[in-house]
Design a protein around this motif. Structure first.
Motif, PDB file in Angstrom:
ATOM      1  N   TYR A 164       0.842  -1.204   0.000  1.00 18.13           N
ATOM      2  CA  TYR A 164       0.000   0.000   0.000  1.00 18.13           C
ATOM      3  C   TYR A 164       0.874   1.251   0.000  1.00 18.13           C
ATOM      4  O   TYR A 164       0.565   2.243  -0.664  1.00 18.13           O
ATOM      5  N   MET A 165       1.942   1.216   0.782  1.00 14.52           N
ATOM      6  CA  MET A 165       2.823   2.386   0.886  1.00 14.52           C
ATOM      7  C   MET A 165       3.594   2.628  -0.410  1.00 14.52           C
ATOM      8  O   MET A 165       4.111   3.711  -0.652  1.00 14.52           O
ATOM      9  N   GLN A 166       3.655   1.607  -1.246  1.00 12.06           N
ATOM     10  CA  GLN A 166       4.377   1.735  -2.514  1.00 12.06           C
ATOM     11  C   GLN A 166       3.456   2.129  -3.662  1.00 12.06           C
ATOM     12  O   GLN A 166       3.892   2.172  -4.810  1.00 12.06           O
ATOM     13  N   GLY A 167       2.187   2.379  -3.355  1.00  9.13           N
ATOM     14  CA  GLY A 167       1.272   2.841  -4.385  1.00  9.13           C
ATOM     15  C   GLY A 167       0.353   1.780  -4.961  1.00  9.13           C
ATOM     16  O   GLY A 167      -0.452   2.075  -5.851  1.00  9.13           O
ATOM     17  N   PHE A 168       0.461   0.561  -4.490  1.00 13.99           N
ATOM     18  CA  PHE A 168      -0.498  -0.463  -4.916  1.00 13.99           C
ATOM     19  C   PHE A 168      -1.815  -0.226  -4.175  1.00 13.99           C
ATOM     20  O   PHE A 168      -1.813   0.262  -3.046  1.00 13.99           O
ATOM     21  N   HIS A 186       4.639  -1.000 -12.414  1.00 10.33           N
ATOM     22  CA  HIS A 186       4.867  -0.764 -10.976  1.00 10.33           C
ATOM     23  C   HIS A 186       5.513  -1.994 -10.332  1.00 10.33           C
ATOM     24  O   HIS A 186       6.402  -1.859  -9.486  1.00 10.33           O
ATOM     25  N   ILE A 187       5.060  -3.165 -10.735  1.00  9.49           N
ATOM     26  CA  ILE A 187       5.687  -4.396 -10.230  1.00  9.49           C
ATOM     27  C   ILE A 187       7.158  -4.439 -10.631  1.00  9.49           C
ATOM     28  O   ILE A 187       8.038  -4.784  -9.824  1.00  9.49           O
ATOM     29  N   ASP A 188       7.426  -4.062 -11.880  1.00  9.48           N
ATOM     30  CA  ASP A 188       8.817  -4.108 -12.345  1.00  9.48           C
ATOM     31  C   ASP A 188       9.690  -3.147 -11.540  1.00  9.48           C
ATOM     32  O   ASP A 188      10.868  -3.407 -11.292  1.00  9.48           O
ATOM     33  N   ARG A 189       9.079  -2.041 -11.129  1.00  7.79           N
ATOM     34  CA  ARG A 189       9.844  -1.051 -10.359  1.00  7.79           C
ATOM     35  C   ARG A 189      10.183  -1.566  -8.958  1.00  7.79           C
ATOM     36  O   ARG A 189      11.302  -1.435  -8.483  1.00  7.79           O
ATOM     37  N   TYR A 190       9.183  -2.176  -8.306  1.00  9.95           N
ATOM     38  CA  TYR A 190       9.379  -2.561  -6.904  1.00  9.95           C
ATOM     39  C   TYR A 190       9.739  -4.035  -6.713  1.00  9.95           C
ATOM     40  O   TYR A 190      10.386  -4.385  -5.731  1.00  9.95           O
ATOM     41  N   TYR A 191       9.260  -4.867  -7.627  1.00 13.55           N
ATOM     42  CA  TYR A 191       9.480  -6.315  -7.463  1.00 13.55           C
ATOM     43  C   TYR A 191       9.933  -6.929  -8.794  1.00 13.55           C
ATOM     44  O   TYR A 191       9.230  -7.757  -9.388  1.00 13.55           O
ATOM     45  N   PRO A 192      11.089  -6.502  -9.290  1.00 12.48           N
ATOM     46  CA  PRO A 192      11.534  -6.976 -10.615  1.00 12.48           C
ATOM     47  C   PRO A 192      11.698  -8.492 -10.695  1.00 12.48           C
ATOM     48  O   PRO A 192      11.532  -9.071 -11.770  1.00 12.48           O
ATOM     49  N   GLU A 193      11.966  -9.118  -9.573  1.00 20.08           N
ATOM     50  CA  GLU A 193      12.110 -10.574  -9.608  1.00 20.08           C
ATOM     51  C   GLU A 193      10.757 -11.245  -9.872  1.00 20.08           C
ATOM     52  O   GLU A 193      10.688 -12.274 -10.567  1.00 20.08           O
ATOM     53  N   ASN A 194       9.683 -10.661  -9.345  1.00 20.14           N
ATOM     54  CA  ASN A 194       8.348 -11.195  -9.622  1.00 20.14           C
ATOM     55  C   ASN A 194       7.983 -10.968 -11.087  1.00 20.14           C
ATOM     56  O   ASN A 194       7.371 -11.822 -11.740  1.00 20.14           O
ATOM     57  N   TYR A 195       8.329  -9.786 -11.573  1.00 18.48           N
ATOM     58  CA  TYR A 195       8.074  -9.458 -12.980  1.00 18.48           C
ATOM     59  C   TYR A 195       8.799 -10.461 -13.874  1.00 18.48           C
ATOM     60  O   TYR A 195       8.218 -11.015 -14.814  1.00 18.48           O
ATOM     61  N   GLU A 196      10.054 -10.683 -13.576  1.00 23.52           N
ATOM     62  CA  GLU A 196      10.862 -11.591 -14.398  1.00 23.52           C
ATOM     63  C   GLU A 196      10.290 -13.009 -14.368  1.00 23.52           C
ATOM     64  O   GLU A 196      10.246 -13.699 -15.394  1.00 23.52           O
ATOM     65  N   GLU A 197       9.831 -13.430 -13.221  1.00 18.47           N
ATOM     66  CA  GLU A 197       9.273 -14.781 -13.106  1.00 18.47           C
ATOM     67  C   GLU A 197       8.019 -14.918 -13.977  1.00 18.47           C
ATOM     68  O   GLU A 197       7.834 -15.923 -14.678  1.00 18.47           O
ATOM     69  N   ALA A 198       7.159 -13.890 -13.948  1.00 18.74           N
ATOM     70  CA  ALA A 198       5.956 -13.921 -14.787  1.00 18.74           C
ATOM     71  C   ALA A 198       6.336 -13.865 -16.265  1.00 18.74           C
ATOM     72  O   ALA A 198       5.714 -14.523 -17.109  1.00 18.74           O
ATOM     73  N   ALA A 199       7.367 -13.078 -16.587  1.00 24.92           N
ATOM     74  CA  ALA A 199       7.823 -12.999 -17.989  1.00 24.92           C
ATOM     75  C   ALA A 199       8.305 -14.366 -18.472  1.00 24.92           C
ATOM     76  O   ALA A 199       8.062 -14.742 -19.630  1.00 24.92           O
ATOM     77  N   ARG A 200       8.959 -15.087 -17.591  1.00 21.60           N
ATOM     78  CA  ARG A 200       9.432 -16.431 -17.990  1.00 21.60           C
ATOM     79  C   ARG A 200       8.260 -17.367 -18.265  1.00 21.60           C
ATOM     80  O   ARG A 200       8.325 -18.219 -19.149  1.00 21.60           O
TER      81      ARG A 200
END
Ligand code: SF4
Length: 262
Positions: A164-168, A186-200
């Protein structure tokens, strides 16, 4: 027998402001008859558990936490097993990791849901689609908006989970396919590892798993997370997108699911 005459009442809680306030009101109304239940998902922020524990202490009640074992409570594993990430009917992880488990928990008891005052239409759709369920929606009954819920959380001395504090606008999974492209930026900015996992996963499943570029009437085309990462498109901002609905609600609610996900 109407909803409130039943002995037990189940409050479905995520780790967000609205479901906390709905649970709080239910406890104030029905006391020990209320049992709170939550579905644990591994892709939520770890701070969600801290918030839930704070809520338990505040209300003097404990939450029954359920956890999927078939997919390890992991949306990524559901996407791969089902061979898709999202469709017009919603995301498969929602039903597999929340709906299936929560629906099986005291299925005949009335349930408390955290629809806010601006979500009366969603409640109507839910009731239409779930005629056998008895529902209590205290936030709608009391005219409480999401902003009101934030204030009630603050007034209770509680601190919402970190996302929430990060704008979600919620603290659901940090890889939710119900989010728009602004959300994914926004995910890529704060949680790039999650973004990358979804991209895979998209690499694995192919173009049918890519996300639509615009949900609000613009030219719609599928864009992969790999491509999205290369595009600097100011129109895709999380603050301009509708809220994502998955917190013990969307997995059993209206159809089609919120947003155009396919
Ligand atoms: S919040 Fe999103 S990713 Fe998580 S279970 Fe619900 S639909 Fe799936």
């Amino acid at each position: 027998m109407n909803a409130v005459e039943s002995t037990r009442i189940v409050a479905r809680v995520s780790c967000g402001a609205a479901s906390f306030v709905a649970w709080k009101i239910a406890v104030e109304r029905y006391g020990d008859r209320v049992e709170a239940v939550n579905a644990f998902i591994v892709k939520e922020h770890a701070d969600n558990r801290r918030f839930l524990a704070d809520c338990e202490r505040y209300l003097g009640r404990s939450v029954t936490v359920l956890r999927d074992t078939k997919y390890g409570a992991d949306p990524i594993k559901v996407w791969i097993a089902k061979r898709f990430i999202a469709s017009r009917e919603g995301a498969p992880c929602s039903k597999a990791l929340k709906g299936r488990i929560l629906d099986a928990f005291r299925p005949n008891d009335p349930m408390v849901l955290g629809y806010t005052s601006d979500e009366a239409d969603r409640l109507d759709k839910f009731v239409d689609a779930n005629a056998n369920k008895r529902v209590i929606a205290p936030l709608i009954e009391e005219g409480l908006s999401k902003e009101d819920c934030f204030q009630i959380v603050v007034d209770a001395g509680l601190t919402l989970p970190v996302p929430y504090m990060q704008g979600f606008d919620n603290s659901n999974c940090l890889n939710c396919p119900k989010g728009g492209l602004g959300y994914w930026k926004h995910i890529d900015r704060y949680y790039p590892e999650n973004y990358e996992e979804a991209a895979r996963v998209q690499d694995l499943l192919g173009p049918s798993s890519w996300f639509l570029s615009d949900r609000r009437g613009g030219k719609r085309e599928r864009i992969s997370l790999r491509t999205l990462r290369e595009i600097d498109e100011p129109r895709w901002r999380i603050e301009d997108e509708p809220p994502i609905q998955c917190g013990g609600l969307c997995e059993l609610t209206e159809s089609p699911a919120h947003g155009d996900v396919a």
